[in-house]
Design a protein around this motif. Sequence first.
Motif, short mmCIF file in Angstrom:
data_model
loop_
_atom_site.label_atom_id
_atom_site.label_comp_id
_atom_site.label_asym_id
_atom_site.label_seq_id
_atom_site.Cartn_x
_atom_site.Cartn_y
_atom_site.Cartn_z
N GLN A 133 -3.04 4.56 -4.12
CA GLN A 133 -3.16 3.25 -3.50
C GLN A 133 -2.15 3.13 -2.38
OE1 GLN A 133 -5.18 -0.13 -3.38
NE2 GLN A 133 -5.52 1.37 -4.99
N CYS A 134 -2.53 2.45 -1.30
CA CYS A 134 -1.49 2.05 -0.36
C CYS A 134 -1.66 0.58 -0.01
CB CYS A 134 -1.45 2.92 0.89
SG CYS A 134 -2.94 2.99 1.85
N GLY A 135 -0.55 -0.09 0.19
CA GLY A 135 -0.60 -1.51 0.51
C GLY A 135 0.62 -1.88 1.33
N GLY A 136 0.45 -2.79 2.26
CA GLY A 136 1.54 -3.13 3.15
C GLY A 136 1.94 -1.90 3.95
N SER A 137 0.93 -1.24 4.55
CA SER A 137 1.19 0.00 5.28
C SER A 137 1.97 -0.28 6.56
CB SER A 137 -0.14 0.66 5.63
OG SER A 137 -0.84 0.97 4.44
N ASP A 138 2.65 0.74 7.06
CA ASP A 138 3.33 0.64 8.35
C ASP A 138 3.10 1.93 9.13
OD1 ASP A 138 4.95 2.51 7.17
OD2 ASP A 138 6.81 1.39 7.41
N SER B 111 -9.51 5.38 -3.19
CA SER B 111 -10.39 4.20 -3.16
C SER B 111 -10.26 3.52 -1.81
CB SER B 111 -10.03 3.25 -4.30
OG SER B 111 -10.26 3.86 -5.55
N GLU B 112 -10.39 2.17 -1.79
CA GLU B 112 -10.19 1.39 -0.56
C GLU B 112 -11.22 1.74 0.52
OE1 GLU B 112 -5.48 0.66 -0.65
OE2 GLU B 112 -5.99 2.72 -0.11
N THR B 113 -12.47 1.54 0.17
CA THR B 113 -13.59 1.93 1.05
C THR B 113 -13.49 1.29 2.43
OG1 THR B 113 -14.88 1.95 -0.99
CG2 THR B 113 -16.10 2.21 1.07
N SER B 114 -13.05 0.03 2.48
CA SER B 114 -12.98 -0.66 3.77
C SER B 114 -11.98 0.01 4.71
CB SER B 114 -12.62 -2.13 3.56
OG SER B 114 -11.50 -2.25 2.72
N GLU B 115 -11.05 0.79 4.15
CA GLU B 115 -10.05 1.43 5.00
C GLU B 115 -10.44 2.83 5.46
OE1 GLU B 115 -6.16 0.97 3.25
OE2 GLU B 115 -6.51 -1.17 2.98
N ILE B 116 -11.50 3.37 4.88
CA ILE B 116 -11.96 4.68 5.38
C ILE B 116 -13.22 4.51 6.22
CG2 ILE B 116 -11.00 5.95 3.42
CD1 ILE B 116 -14.25 6.28 2.83
#
Lengths: 502, 502
Positions: free
Chosen positions: B266-271, B299-304
């Motif tokens: 998981q990644c969140g609050g990326s920079d 996961s995180e389909t919207s980000e790929i």
Amino acid sequence: MPISIRLNPDDNVDIALTDLLPGAEALGVTMTTPVARGHKIANRAITAGENIRRYGQIIGAATQDIPAGAHVHVHNIAMSDHAQDYAFAAEARPLVPATQARTFMGFRRPDGKAGTRNYLGVLTSVNCSGSVARFIAEEAEKADWFKALGNVDGIVPIAHASGCGMSGSDEGYATLMRTLQGYAQNPNFGGILLVGLGCEVLQIPDLVGRGRMRADNNFRHMTIQQVGGTRKTVERGVEALREMAEIANAYAREPIPVSELVIGMQCGGSDGYSGITANPALGVASDLLVQHGGTTILSETSEIYGAEHLLTRRAVSVEVGQKLIDRIRWWEDYTARNKGEMNNNPSPGNKRGGLTTILEKSLGAVAKGGTAPMQDVYLFAEPITKKGFVFMDSPGYDPCSVTGQIASGANLIVFTTGRGSVSGYKPVPCIKVATNSEMFRHMEEDMDLNTGDIIDGGVSLADKGREMFELFIKVASGEVTKSEALGFGGAEFVPWQIGAVM
Amino acid sequence: MPISIRLNPDDNVDIALTDLLPGAEALGVTMTTPVARGHKIANRAITAGENIRRYGQIIGAATQDIPAGAHVHVHNIAMSDHAQDYAFAAEARPLVPATQARTFMGFRRPDGKAGTRNYLGVLTSVNCSGSVARFIAEEAEKADWFKALGNVDGIVPIAHASGCGMSGSDEGYATLMRTLQGYAQNPNFGGILLVGLGCEVLQIPDLVGRGRMRADNNFRHMTIQQVGGTRKTVERGVEALREMAEIANAYAREPIPVSELVIGMQCGGSDGYSGITANPALGVASDLLVQHGGTTILSETSEIYGAEHLLTRRAVSVEVGQKLIDRIRWWEDYTARNKGEMNNNPSPGNKRGGLTTILEKSLGAVAKGGTAPMQDVYLFAEPITKKGFVFMDSPGYDPCSVTGQIASGANLIVFTTGRGSVSGYKPVPCIKVATNSEMFRHMEEDMDLNTGDIIDGGVSLADKGREMFELFIKVASGEVTKSEALGFGGAEFVPWQIGAVM
Ligand SMILES: [Ca+2]
Ligand SMILES: [Ca+2]
Ligand SMILES: [Ca+2]
Ligand SMILES: [Ca+2]
Ligand SMILES: [Ca+2]
């Protein structure tokens, strides 16, 4: 025990409370056909074309002459054109104002609004700060300074599932913004600490806006990322609450006219009794409060669908009636784009139970709203500014609908239930009203009032409505409800999530 | 401190870690043009039409000849046809299996799965039983019998916002069912008590199904309406947990091959550092675990979105690649019907930061998944049955995506963050990985691992990946993460709400 009930003096049908055979006598009517429990009886001769009234409201029209004492159902009544006419404002008859001034003991806020409780809130912009908000509230409630406060009811963490992974500009975003702003401004809070993570879509500066978040200025905010992590944020949050608690503790109960009560009306876990006991009794209480200048909020749009005509007629103007129809059209689009549909028609089971038309079914829910004119129609969580009976758009889903009502400014919730709901909604007390005596006895430790005695105790709707109205004043003045005593309210903040989770 | 970084030996571009002027030397390359921090440098002469590789993966093709040491960006590269070709399974190159057998100390369950923690859960079917689930868990944890248990980590109430006011037959309903069933079966639970209200749309018998809810049969359920209210349900719930705790307490840690680890990434609050430090280091660790026979979940389909080609090539078969494309099409419909749109293109700000194509931007997220073949594609919360690197569909929204991964069977979460996320996800430990040293120092009490030293400490991605892999084993064996020590996990259960709230 009575064997039938007349829900309004204007009604030309009564409701059987038990299975009745020809020859049975009830309320001066002699049955001429069998009438099953929950079904309707003509209480006088009705001629073809005449409107059928239940709760004093039109539910359809006779398709043939119906003799007194006969069963009234799908075989001899139908929706009339009249019943399907919005007739905007045609039946907005103002209630006679009360002559006796009544007060409750509440907390007067600088903006003129009145609280029935005096909590401090730890509001969150995003799910990612929810746990930290809880830690802050728990830590503060353990402190000696908190225990020494005389006038603060508690510290409420307000965590939710949203605030990021969403569009920053659509209807779902606007709805969440209104909801959080509404909570921050609810008069049952004496102060609000807002905690964010920092990188969320819903940014604290946008939420706070350019104006003051609270008229009393008892408001602070911080983000975990700026402060530097969990422990430091908890420490700083508790410090902030300690200072805010002094301001909140200066509020004290004082006599306030009941016209400052704003009551969110709700039903959940309905049963066959809801529409003949608790809901119409609440309708009486709603009318009483309106007569005293107060405000009552009907919601649950999905449950009045198809029967919006019942409310458009009571609208104070064409514009207000049209606002309701606009919401109905919005709902049709909302459900269609989510691959569902609006359908509130009586099911085969409803019909077996005696419900004939969509108007009659919806009346079970609408009955909570009594007979007062509908002063305005509000969006979910929109601040309510009018006095009297109003409508706020919401799903029927209880925790979500109540969340909207509290965000709109409700300082008291009344919740009728047939199956037995046990929720609570800090910072606002919730009066639980049982529709039947059997459930009341089974769940007595969770129910504040029984209306089953309208059926099995010979209590009139009018008397029960007055009893409920007096209970509003007691609870508003600080009497603790069952759900408050049990500690409810930590899981029931449910903003209406509209739109895609991204 | 290095002034540029090469993310993969196959890359023909390096990334500047500071603003570079012509003549500057880095990794044996002499700059021939200025290159801003975060931007790409040709590390050898590239001819027109040649593919550009970052992380060893194609992000576009040269539109002209590019000399070594020159700035590589929108002016000289573009998406090639090749880059936009799904090329199903064309680059599924199996990793070399590890020769050394590694184990962790975990809890072996009767169905063969392995837990990294041993909690009891109080699951809820609907928001309306959320508070009662909390009361039960709190009450049980206070009891002497609970304190005497040696092998149970705690009692986790799992409250959520949904379960009623919804369709009982659509995709949203099916998704919630899978999520709740998945939690009940997660190997980090040694037993599950399921508490409902009674009248909710999501009925307990449907949730439990005809099979056994848990292979160890350590499962009970009750509804508040049947038991007769809050106090009685809490009493009966605590009694049930006391008996269930005996079974749960009989589980003890034992050596288990690391092939039983199922890690949600998981990644969140990326920079700007996420894609060059923490995420590719996690990619190395993911490959290591896959080489040891374990499972990692991206996961995180919207980000790929828009860069699904990166994963279709690594699919083990055309069918698996097509499953990903099917989810992408579903997402296009989901966002469109919610009046939004999928858009993952580099923004002007992204471009200023050095990101040229949608493939390159998405690679920042996809880099977490290393280089292993993609064994399968799963729906949100669908049970994961394949070993190796897999994809589970989810929103990018962290708490929701993690909820799906845990429901799918993850027994460990690794979460990279640049801005600093502080969430935790009981019953599954979550390793927080900082992408940069500045944030790590600022939020050290919340971060488990710093990868900023890849930039400022001369640590290689390979070494950092190995360090992370070893941390997986320690945490899986019981080493307490920062978020566990702080008590996180009470607010972060966020099922993906799809569909209208009614
Ligand atoms: Ca209702
Ligand atoms: Ca309902
Ligand atoms: Ca309701
Ligand atoms: Ca991400
Ligand atoms: Ca994420």
